[in-house]
Design a protein around this motif. Structure first.
Motif, PDB file in Angstrom:
ATOM      1  N   LYS A  43      -3.600   3.380  -0.642  1.00  0.00           N
ATOM      2  CA  LYS A  43      -4.038   2.738  -1.878  1.00  0.00           C
ATOM      3  C   LYS A  43      -3.209   1.480  -2.132  1.00  0.00           C
ATOM      4  O   LYS A  43      -1.976   1.518  -2.056  1.00  0.00           O
ATOM      5  CB  LYS A  43      -3.877   3.702  -3.047  1.00  0.00           C
ATOM      6  N   LYS A  44      -3.891   0.373  -2.444  1.00  0.00           N
ATOM      7  CA  LYS A  44      -3.183  -0.875  -2.749  1.00  0.00           C
ATOM      8  C   LYS A  44      -2.434  -0.712  -4.066  1.00  0.00           C
ATOM      9  O   LYS A  44      -2.997  -0.254  -5.058  1.00  0.00           O
ATOM     10  CB  LYS A  44      -4.166  -2.040  -2.848  1.00  0.00           C
ATOM     11  N   ILE A  45      -1.141  -1.088  -4.069  1.00  0.00           N
ATOM     12  CA  ILE A  45      -0.342  -0.922  -5.286  1.00  0.00           C
ATOM     13  C   ILE A  45       0.243  -2.220  -5.825  1.00  0.00           C
ATOM     14  O   ILE A  45       0.688  -2.266  -6.954  1.00  0.00           O
ATOM     15  CB  ILE A  45       0.783   0.126  -5.100  1.00  0.00           C
ATOM     16  N   LYS A  49      -0.918   6.839   0.963  1.00  0.00           N
ATOM     17  CA  LYS A  49      -2.311   7.287   1.033  1.00  0.00           C
ATOM     18  C   LYS A  49      -3.273   6.138   1.311  1.00  0.00           C
ATOM     19  O   LYS A  49      -4.485   6.320   1.344  1.00  0.00           O
ATOM     20  CB  LYS A  49      -2.713   7.985  -0.274  1.00  0.00           C
ATOM     21  N   PHE A  68       0.858  -1.187   0.000  1.00  0.00           N
ATOM     22  CA  PHE A  68       0.000   0.000   0.000  1.00  0.00           C
ATOM     23  C   PHE A  68       0.889   1.230   0.000  1.00  0.00           C
ATOM     24  O   PHE A  68       1.951   1.228   0.621  1.00  0.00           O
ATOM     25  CB  PHE A  68      -0.881   0.023   1.257  1.00  0.00           C
ATOM     26  N   ASP A  69       0.425   2.296  -0.659  1.00  0.00           N
ATOM     27  CA  ASP A  69       1.200   3.534  -0.663  1.00  0.00           C
ATOM     28  C   ASP A  69       0.866   4.376   0.572  1.00  0.00           C
ATOM     29  O   ASP A  69       0.082   3.968   1.427  1.00  0.00           O
ATOM     30  CB  ASP A  69       0.994   4.312  -1.963  1.00  0.00           C
TER      31      ASP A  69
END
Length: 100
Positions: A57-59, A55, A52-53
């Motif tokens: 968000k899954k990356i 923020k 996750f980043d």
């Protein structure tokens, strides 16, 4: 922005940026915290690693059959499988292999 810490409180993970401010809140149901890189975190849920980043968000996603989590640092994380260390970037793409 860089991640300086992840705090586990109750059923939440709070991502803290380099200014000491909360940049994301992630439910602990997303997985167990394994490590923190410069701008990503690694969670393990079941048989999958997720990145996750800052923020939240899954990356990236990677099967845990790729190896046992060793560490995360800078822009990458390492898994150990047998006598080999495999290095992955935050998008879970393998970037290197070396003997353990």
């Amino acid at each position: 922005m860089a991640i300086s810490d992840v705090q586990e409180k109750g059923s939440w993970l709070y991502v803290i940026d380099s200014n000491g401010k909360k940049s994301a809140t992630i439910s602990s149901s997303q997985g167990d915290l394994m490590g923190i890189g410069m701008d990503f975190i690694v969670l393990l849920k079941g048989s999958w690693y997720y990145t996750f980043d800052e923020k939240g968000k899954k990356i990236g996603t990677l099967s845990s059959s790729s190896g046992d989590f060793k560490n995360a640092a800078g822009n990458s994380f390492n898994l150990k499988k047998g006598s080999w260390i495999y290095t992955y970037d935050k998008k879970c793409k393998k970037t290197g292999t070396r003997a353990a």
